[in-house]
Design a protein around this motif. Structure first.
Motif, PDB file in Angstrom:
ATOM      1  N   PRO A  25      15.936   3.181  16.556  1.00  0.00           N
ATOM      2  CA  PRO A  25      15.412   1.902  16.060  1.00  0.00           C
ATOM      3  C   PRO A  25      15.936   1.587  14.660  1.00  0.00           C
ATOM      4  O   PRO A  25      16.422   2.463  13.942  1.00  0.00           O
ATOM      5  N   PRO A  26      15.792   0.328  14.229  1.00  0.00           N
ATOM      6  CA  PRO A  26      16.228  -0.065  12.886  1.00  0.00           C
ATOM      7  C   PRO A  26      15.485   0.728  11.800  1.00  0.00           C
ATOM      8  O   PRO A  26      14.275   0.942  11.889  1.00  0.00           O
ATOM      9  N   MET A  27      16.220   1.157  10.777  1.00  0.00           N
ATOM     10  CA  MET A  27      15.643   1.965   9.709  1.00  0.00           C
ATOM     11  C   MET A  27      14.511   1.234   8.987  1.00  0.00           C
ATOM     12  O   MET A  27      13.484   1.829   8.640  1.00  0.00           O
ATOM     13  N   THR A  28      14.684  -0.080   8.751  1.00  0.00           N
ATOM     14  CA  THR A  28      13.659  -0.844   8.034  1.00  0.00           C
ATOM     15  C   THR A  28      12.335  -0.822   8.789  1.00  0.00           C
ATOM     16  O   THR A  28      11.257  -0.688   8.198  1.00  0.00           O
ATOM     17  N   ALA A  29      12.414  -0.929  10.113  1.00  0.00           N
ATOM     18  CA  ALA A  29      11.198  -0.912  10.930  1.00  0.00           C
ATOM     19  C   ALA A  29      10.542   0.466  10.901  1.00  0.00           C
ATOM     20  O   ALA A  29       9.314   0.587  10.841  1.00  0.00           O
ATOM     21  N   LEU A  30      11.348   1.525  10.922  1.00  0.00           N
ATOM     22  CA  LEU A  30      10.798   2.887  10.864  1.00  0.00           C
ATOM     23  C   LEU A  30      10.117   3.142   9.519  1.00  0.00           C
ATOM     24  O   LEU A  30       9.054   3.766   9.460  1.00  0.00           O
ATOM     25  N   ARG A  31      10.721   2.676   8.435  1.00  0.00           N
ATOM     26  CA  ARG A  31      10.108   2.844   7.114  1.00  0.00           C
ATOM     27  C   ARG A  31       8.775   2.097   7.038  1.00  0.00           C
ATOM     28  O   ARG A  31       7.806   2.593   6.443  1.00  0.00           O
ATOM     29  N   ALA A  32       8.722   0.924   7.653  1.00  0.00           N
ATOM     30  CA  ALA A  32       7.471   0.155   7.652  1.00  0.00           C
ATOM     31  C   ALA A  32       6.388   0.902   8.425  1.00  0.00           C
ATOM     32  O   ALA A  32       5.231   0.969   7.988  1.00  0.00           O
ATOM     33  N   LEU A  33       6.750   1.484   9.559  1.00  0.00           N
ATOM     34  CA  LEU A  33       5.770   2.225  10.357  1.00  0.00           C
ATOM     35  C   LEU A  33       5.272   3.455   9.601  1.00  0.00           C
ATOM     36  O   LEU A  33       4.065   3.726   9.551  1.00  0.00           O
ATOM     37  N   GLU A  34       6.195   4.208   9.007  1.00  0.00           N
ATOM     38  CA  GLU A  34       5.810   5.425   8.280  1.00  0.00           C
ATOM     39  C   GLU A  34       4.876   5.089   7.126  1.00  0.00           C
ATOM     40  O   GLU A  34       3.868   5.763   6.902  1.00  0.00           O
ATOM     41  N   SER A  35       5.196   4.023   6.392  1.00  0.00           N
ATOM     42  CA  SER A  35       4.356   3.621   5.263  1.00  0.00           C
ATOM     43  C   SER A  35       2.984   3.155   5.750  1.00  0.00           C
ATOM     44  O   SER A  35       1.957   3.514   5.159  1.00  0.00           O
ATOM     45  N   PHE A  36       2.950   2.375   6.826  1.00  0.00           N
ATOM     46  CA  PHE A  36       1.676   1.895   7.346  1.00  0.00           C
ATOM     47  C   PHE A  36       0.802   3.065   7.815  1.00  0.00           C
ATOM     48  O   PHE A  36      -0.417   3.068   7.610  1.00  0.00           O
ATOM     49  N   ALA A  37       1.428   4.077   8.437  1.00  0.00           N
ATOM     50  CA  ALA A  37       0.662   5.237   8.907  1.00  0.00           C
ATOM     51  C   ALA A  37       0.010   5.973   7.747  1.00  0.00           C
ATOM     52  O   ALA A  37      -1.092   6.508   7.876  1.00  0.00           O
ATOM     53  N   ARG A  38       0.666   5.984   6.591  1.00  0.00           N
ATOM     54  CA  ARG A  38       0.114   6.656   5.416  1.00  0.00           C
ATOM     55  C   ARG A  38      -0.944   5.824   4.718  1.00  0.00           C
ATOM     56  O   ARG A  38      -1.981   6.331   4.305  1.00  0.00           O
ATOM     57  N   THR A  39      -0.665   4.539   4.571  1.00  0.00           N
ATOM     58  CA  THR A  39      -1.554   3.692   3.778  1.00  0.00           C
ATOM     59  C   THR A  39      -2.662   3.043   4.601  1.00  0.00           C
ATOM     60  O   THR A  39      -3.729   2.726   4.077  1.00  0.00           O
ATOM     61  N   GLY A  40      -2.388   2.854   5.907  1.00  0.00           N
ATOM     62  CA  GLY A  40      -3.364   2.187   6.760  1.00  0.00           C
ATOM     63  C   GLY A  40      -3.536   0.719   6.426  1.00  0.00           C
ATOM     64  O   GLY A  40      -4.514   0.090   6.841  1.00  0.00           O
TER      65      GLY A  40
END
Length: 312
Positions: A25-40
């Motif tokens: 998948p696109p890197m930008t989308a993966l970074r968004a998912l990882e950040s959302f999982a941490r911050t909620g």
């Protein structure tokens, strides 16, 4: 040039094919998912990535569409990860960390020659680190990165080119280069040593004994090597030799430690040897590296250097 081409072709044959592009998948989308999982929080993710909330929402939707899998449960007021998405995020977080680390190392040494070594903390500080300037002087093109690992790991899931290992040749699928045998000695503070009547093993085992997490049977092995079988002793558990030595200095127990780690403490009187005998060895230190991995010149140079200094 000819040798370089041969080495490149040999390495190229051993490099596994990457997953097809459709699974990356696109890197930008993966970074968004990882950040959302941490911050909620979509808002916090936007702040972290420097984009708007709507941009974050679009990236999360892009990822769902790309994977053709629902990643979120949504209602009018909130959005949260599905259990499967949470597990997925744990995996990609490790991958993103590896990418970030690799990028930092490339930036630090753009000419190449990175050598990533996992080391045991005490051995790395007292034995390896003082010798490394000689290697750096001989091979300035190689940049060595040191990280701590206290237990064997799977090289295929890590970015290490080699590791320092203690014990036996019990790490699977690796090459071994023995660096030195380790001699250990029982030590304690003067106050604690004065509480026993002799230096017999039975008498020493009446003291509180300190244990290293990665060597829970060290006292048993030492006693057996000294000619006596003993039941498994109990006592305080510590994770590193540095902590164990400090605990022994402060009267918390007797410690079984490598001789090279307590030379100064014995000389200045903070610790005393509990049993006068020939030093007992309970294992060796090795440099290990993957058996089936492609030829890597910085590691080959390091192994050659280690062979030279240990043979001297």
């Amino acid at each position: 040039m000819w040798e370089t081409q041969l080495s490149y072709n040999k390495c190229k044959k051993l490099i596994p094919m990457l997953h097809p592009k459709r699974f990356l998948p696109p890197m930008t989308a993966l970074r968004a998912l990882e950040s959302f999982a941490r911050t909620g929080s979509v808002t916090e993710t936007g702040r972290e990535l420097g984009v708007s909330q709507s941009a974050v929402s679009r990236q999360l939707k892009v990822l769902e569409d790309y994977l053709e899998t629902p990643l979120f449960t949504r209602d009018r007021k909130s959005i949260s990860l599905t259990p499967a998405a949470y597990d997925y995020c744990q995996d990609i977080r490790a991958a993103l960390e590896q990418i970030g680390t690799a990028s930092l190392r490339l930036k630090a040494n753009p000419d190449g020659g990175q050598l990533n070594i996992a080391m045991l903390p005490a051995f790395g500080v007292r034995w390896l680190a003082p010798k490394l300037p000689d290697f750096v002087e001989r091979h300035p093109e190689v940049t060595i990165n040191l990280s701590t690992r206290i237990k064997p790991f799977d090289f295929s899931t890590e970015t290490f080119h080699g590791a320092i290992h203690f014990g036996e040749r019990d790490w699977s699928d690796v090459n071994f280069l023995e660096l030195m045998k380790e001699a250990v000695v029982p030590v304690a503070s003067h106050r604690l040593a004065a509480s026993i009547q002799s230096d017999s093993i039975d008498e020493i085992f009446t003291l509180p004994l300190l244990h290293l997490e990665t060597r829970p049977d060290a006292w048993e092995k030492w006693a057996k090597a000294s000619g006596q079988d003993v039941p498994p002793p109990t006592g305080m558990l510590v994770d590193q030799f540095a902590s164990m030595i400090q605990a022994a200095i402060h009267d918390m127990g007797a410690a079984l430690v490598p001789t090279y780690l307590v030379d100064q403490e014995l000389e200045d009187g903070r610790l005393i040897v509990l049993r006068s005998q020939v030093d007992v060895s309970v294992g060796s230190y090795f440099f290990v590296w993957p058996k089936d991995e492609a030829v890597y010149q910085p590691r080959d140079l390091f192994v050659e250097w280690l062979s030279h200094i240990t043979a001297a």
